[in-house]
Design an enzyme around this catalytic site. Structure first.
Site, PDB file in Angstrom:
ATOM      1  N   ASP A 155     -57.110 -16.355  10.009  1.00 26.77           N
ATOM      2  CA  ASP A 155     -56.214 -17.019  10.963  1.00 26.77           C
ATOM      3  C   ASP A 155     -56.907 -17.255  12.310  1.00 26.77           C
ATOM      4  O   ASP A 155     -56.743 -16.484  13.251  1.00 26.77           O
ATOM      5  CB  ASP A 155     -54.960 -16.154  11.145  1.00 26.77           C
ATOM      6  CG  ASP A 155     -53.821 -16.914  11.802  1.00 26.77           C
ATOM      7  OD1 ASP A 155     -54.040 -18.049  12.251  1.00 26.77           O
ATOM      8  OD2 ASP A 155     -52.707 -16.359  11.869  1.00 26.77           O
ATOM      9  N   HIS A 162     -52.486 -20.326  13.128  1.00 24.69           N
ATOM     10  CA  HIS A 162     -51.047 -20.576  13.038  1.00 24.69           C
ATOM     11  C   HIS A 162     -50.474 -21.003  14.383  1.00 24.69           C
ATOM     12  O   HIS A 162     -49.377 -21.573  14.434  1.00 24.69           O
ATOM     13  CB  HIS A 162     -50.318 -19.347  12.473  1.00 24.69           C
ATOM     14  CG  HIS A 162     -50.045 -18.254  13.457  1.00 24.69           C
ATOM     15  ND1 HIS A 162     -50.791 -17.103  13.524  1.00 24.69           N
ATOM     16  CD2 HIS A 162     -49.085 -18.111  14.402  1.00 24.69           C
ATOM     17  CE1 HIS A 162     -50.312 -16.306  14.464  1.00 24.69           C
ATOM     18  NE2 HIS A 162     -49.275 -16.892  15.016  1.00 24.69           N
ATOM     19  N   SER A 210     -50.226 -13.422  19.651  1.00 22.88           N
ATOM     20  CA  SER A 210     -50.998 -14.107  18.618  1.00 22.88           C
ATOM     21  C   SER A 210     -52.140 -14.899  19.269  1.00 22.88           C
ATOM     22  O   SER A 210     -51.923 -15.653  20.208  1.00 22.88           O
ATOM     23  CB  SER A 210     -50.106 -15.060  17.826  1.00 22.88           C
ATOM     24  OG  SER A 210     -49.232 -14.362  16.990  1.00 22.88           O
TER      25      SER A 210
END
Length: 713
Positions: free
Chosen positions: A218, A78, A647
């Site tokens: 992810d 992402h 992230s």
């Protein structure tokens, strides 16, 4: 070292696994590291250029890590959506389909705004930043304080960047008690190597976002490139893969429940030391209003994406970000209510004030400043919603963002470089040019028109004292909102990339003479902002004077200090693989599997590529399986502390091998940016064994498999 910062280096290890720690604090955490059986020497964890942290880099919005000596980077899928969007075309939507390069020559450029930032050092510059400030109150206004500090910090940065190829910043820690110069090596050529299809990267979509159990693959691979001389250089076919000083290896065995783990990355922002009044404002105003606007923007952009493939390609990453922010805000509101966070903060604030009042010396040191802090914050909140909307209009819609950026740059260029606003000095021009180039891949005017109307709904609903005069005048002169929007969106010249890029070269006088409706609105808004600048400077100066006092009082009352709030700089967290119990009779295990992913497969947003389903269903025995789980591990939970910006952060086992990537937090812990609850706060990671399975069992190109050492003879 600054004496105040020396005090802050004392670690309170009673805080369980709470804390995003500065590297130099790690030696003070020796006892906690021993309890976790960490085998990496604390001195290595304290060195940003050491064998572990030296492999961890910032992408500006996410974290990544080098996993080979040829510049290969591992991060979240992402995190690279905007890169995929840039590399896509009308014929090929890489956001949707994913990407796998056949070899180095086939790797796709991530675009002019993509960066890899490698921290080289952090040094205390507190004495320098505060050197020009008077010791006694009343010798300098708050506005003068803000201007003096800004000039000093820019001078420190300018001197630092005399070494070409580095990007420097002066970051504030512990509420302004300490300042650190952060020096990063900036790599400007970043390329896409491997990204799974979006059905894997965002499996479960908005339904599963921020939720546990989770089944999301992810991850993504990038590569950093430099010039033939090994130095950072702009994108070029002549560039070569960067050879990092350090890279990390992928663990072949992964983790198990109860294992200790480490997290290294670049967390963006937390507000754990803010006042009760500020968290109350967030719960009553900021987040509710934000949810309302985000609802409208998501609805508008999704409708356009559903009706037109080109719209979907252009607004897809934008909608993803909007929906993610909305769910975050919604979770914040739920957490605030269920955990009584506002009341807890208020109780803590009352305890602080009682502690101050209980001692005459403490009253003299802190009393007046803490009282003034509350007054200043209260005054600032009166215009907070207006200011949030005005800031949004500096980023969106695209053509207003471009026009306002150009006007601000032209205005700042009339000043000496050292006196310009941060972000508009000569050091920033290349980044602004790159941002303008990136806009060509994101503009979709029909959706932006409706979105601007939704924003204007909020602007026009503001109390009369908080209205935005240039917008009121613009709407009145145009004869109403629809006519005003017609002027902006009917065949705008700035929709052409050459017209937009030309704005950055124009003088302020030429921009003021422009008849372009976007530019005229931008000029009016920036002139109004200039008129308000003295008020903003006074507020910033007051915060630089008062927040350190609030922080010092908290630290003194607690008898020692812990970590600083996150601010985008390199941090380390320590924790364990562990589930949680969100409510009575409900208990969550800390791992999910590929079989669980297959069980969810069905209707959108739980739809996997058919080829993956076939492969996973037929490939029940492989080297990535966990015998205890009977399947390939997919996601896992840990007690590691993290926030936005983390992230893509690598998760390490106690030996320093990469076992996963953090990509989310659980819904019960969304408010951990404000208050950490050790019983509920969990990080969600993608397991390295799923990454291995995807690459070796679900087709990836052999050169990548070999580079990672995953090939089997």
């Amino acid at each position: 070292m600054n004496p105040a910062f020396a005090l802050l280096m004392v670690a309170n290890v009673a805080l369980a696994d709470e804390g995003m720690w500065l590297p130099e604090q790690m030696p003070a955490l020796a006892e906690q590291l021993t309890e976790h059986a960490v085998q990496i020497p604390a001195r290595d964890l304290s060195d940003p250029k050491g064998p572990l942290l030296g492999a961890v880099v910032s992408l500006g919005h996410c974290t990544a890590s080098f996993v080979s000596d040829e510049g290969l980077l591992l991060t979240n899928g992402h995190c690279v959506r905007s890169y995929l969007q840039y590399a896509s075309s009308a014929e090929q939507d890489l956001v949707k389909d994913g990407f796998s390069a056949k070899d180095h020559a086939d790797e796709r450029w991530a675009g002019p705004s993509a960066r890899v930032m490698i921290t080289e050092r952090m040094e205390d510059v507190t004495d320098q930043v505060l050197a020009g400030l008077p010791k006694r109150k009343g010798k300098q206004t708050d506005m003068e304080r803000a201007i003096t500090m800004a000039r000093t910090k820019k001078a420190i940065v300018a001197q630092c960047e005399e070494d070409s190829g580095v990007r420097c910043e002066v970051a504030s820690f512990f509420g302004g008690l300490s300042y650190r110069l952060v020096v990063k090596r900036e790599i400007k050529d970043v390329r896409l190597v491997y990204v799974p299809p979006d059905e894997v990267v965002t499996f479960g979509g908005d339904v599963d976002n921020w939720q546990w159990p989770r089944h999301t693959g992810d991850f993504a691979f990038l590569r950093a490139y430099v010039g033939p001389d090994g130095m950072p250089a702009s994108h070029s076919d002549e560039n070569q893969p960067f050879r990092p000083a350090h890279s990390v290896s992928l663990s072949p065995v992964g983790i198990s429940p109860g294992d200790s783990v480490l997290l290294a990355g670049y967390p963006a922002r937390t507000w754990r030391y803010r006042t009760a009044a500020e968290i109350k404002d967030a719960s009553l105003v900021r987040y509710p209003n934000g949810i309302s606007l985000l609802n409208d923007l998501v609805r508008i952009n999704r409708a356009h994406a559903a009706a037109d493939d080109e719209a979907a390609r252009r607004v897809g990453p934008f909608v993803f970000g909007l929906a993610n922010a909305r769910k975050n805000y919604q979770g914040m509101m739920s957490n605030f209510s269920s955990a009584h966070i506002v009341e807890t903060k208020a109780q803590g604030e009352n305890e602080l004030m009682e502690w101050v009042r209980a001692d005459r010396k403490r009253m003299k040191t802190y009393g007046a400043d803490l009282k003034e802090l509350m007054v200043v914050l209260d005054a600032e909140r009166a215009n907070a919603e207006r200011d949030r909307l005005v800031r949004m209009l500096a980023r969106y819609p695209t053509l207003l963002a471009a026009s306002r950026t150009a006007v601000r740059l032209a205005s700042e260029r009339e000043k000496p470089d050292a006196d310009r606003q941060e972000g508009f000095q000569e050091r920033d021009v290349e980044r602004l040019q790159n941002r303008f180039a990136q806009m060509e891949h994101t503009i979709y005017l029909p959706a932006e028109r409706e979105s601007l109307a939704a924003i204007l709904d909020r602007v026009e609903a503001l109390d009369r004292k908080q209205r935005v005069p240039p917008i009121d005048r613009w709407l009145k002169a145009a004869g109403g909102r629809e006519r005003a929007l017609d002027q902006l969106f009917e065949n705008p010249k700035l929709a052409e990339p050459n017209e937009r890029s030309a704005l950055l070269e124009m003088s302020l006088s030429d921009l003021k003479k422009s008849n372009d409706p976007w530019v005229r609105l931008a000029v009016a808004m920036e002139e109004w902002i200039d008129d308000e600048q003295a008020t903003r400077d006074a507020y910033e100066g007051a915060m630089a004077r008062l927040r350190p006092q609030h922080m010092k009082a908290l630290l003194e009352m607690r008898g020692g200090v812990v970590y600083s709030d996150a601010n985008g700089t390199l941090r380390v967290s320590v924790g364990r693989v562990e589930g949680y119990s969100p409510q009575e009779a409900v208990s969550y295990a800390p791992q999910t599997t590929l079989d669980g992913m297959l069980a969810k497969n069905g209707a959108a947003p739980f739809v996997l590529p058919s080829s993956l389903v076939v492969q996973a269903s037929s490939d029940k025995k492989n080297r990535w399986m966990d015998t205890e789980l009977g399947s390939v591990p997919l996601n896992f939970l840990s007690t590691l502390d993290n926030t936005g910006g983390n992230s893509g952060s690598p998760t390490f086992d106690v030996e320093g091998r990469l076992v996963g990537l953090v990509f989310d937090r659980n819904s019960e812990a969304m408010a951990a940016d404000w208050v950490f609850d050790p019983a509920l706060t969990r990080s969600i990671h993608v397991d390295v064994r799923f990454i291995g399975w995807m690459l070796s069992e679900f087709p990836a190109e052999e050169p990548l498999i070999q580079e990672l050492g995953l090939s089997v003879e």
